[in-house]
Enzyme design. Sequence first.
Site, PDB file in Angstrom:
ATOM      1  N   ASP A   1     -22.353  11.499 -12.182  1.00 13.85           N
ATOM      2  CA  ASP A   1     -23.745  11.387 -11.570  1.00 13.85           C
ATOM      3  C   ASP A   1     -23.660  10.398 -10.318  1.00 13.85           C
ATOM      4  O   ASP A   1     -24.653   9.995  -9.799  1.00 13.85           O
ATOM      5  CB  ASP A   1     -24.753  10.670 -12.590  1.00 13.85           C
ATOM      6  CG  ASP A   1     -25.263  11.396 -13.790  1.00 13.85           C
ATOM      7  OD1 ASP A   1     -25.178  12.395 -13.697  1.00 13.85           O
ATOM      8  OD2 ASP A   1     -25.100  10.835 -14.939  1.00 13.85           O
TER       9      ASP A   1
ATOM     10  N   CYS B   1       0.977  -1.341  -0.085  1.00 10.94           N
ATOM     11  CA  CYS B   1       0.042   0.048   0.199  1.00 10.94           C
ATOM     12  C   CYS B   1       0.814   1.145   0.056  1.00 10.94           C
ATOM     13  O   CYS B   1       0.612   2.250  -0.733  1.00 10.94           O
ATOM     14  CB  CYS B   1      -0.886  -0.089   1.166  1.00 10.94           C
ATOM     15  SG  CYS B   1      -2.030  -1.314   1.226  1.00 10.94           S
TER      16      CYS B   1
END
Length: 219
Positions: free
Chosen positions: A139, A45
């Site tokens: 959206d 990570c």
Amino acid sequence: MGLRIGSKAPDFEADTTVGPIKFHDYVGEGWAILFSHPKDFTPVCTTELGAVAKLKPEFDKRNVKVLGLSVDPVSDHQRWIGDIKDVTGYLPEYPLIGDSDLAIAKLYDMLPEEAGSSSQGRTAADNLTVRTVYIVDPDKAIKAQLAYPMTSGRNFDEILRLVDSLQLTAKHKVATPANWKQGEDVIIAGSVSNEEAKEKYPAGWQSPKPYLRIVPQPK
């Protein structure tokens, strides 16, 4: 019912390394990438967050807000970003979301309800399913999602390529073929009739099969 492509991306409020945000308001009228991590101070990570910091100018050009999420408090994130800069040479200047109560990981179907309500005492292995990338359109619909194991670093050049495809196909009635890159030929969408295609592409198209109509990438 879990989240799927086409699902509304759940809204949330959270503390981050750049201050409090409300997800939908923060994204605004643009696109977003929300990518998650099982634990701070983990090796793969660390490299990923630096890779995203390096690519942030490219995401900015495409009006894409990038947000990282890790199942730890923001105070840990603030200490971690120094390590990320040391290791990769790039400082994450995008929000890293604190999720120490696991609420967002559960909201996005990355952890089960029985996972508890605290990151304290949990290991990366306990959170191994918190390794998902969500791409969200203006959206606030999920347009793509990708899940990776902890041992495989994500390819953010590929995620950038996917954003290019999603933005192009949202604007034009086309699809992109395997391994497509910006500027290469595309496929006329199956929803477009030949009559409609002739109006848009008066020069015609290549058609090695009746169902495969290849044209230059539209501008």
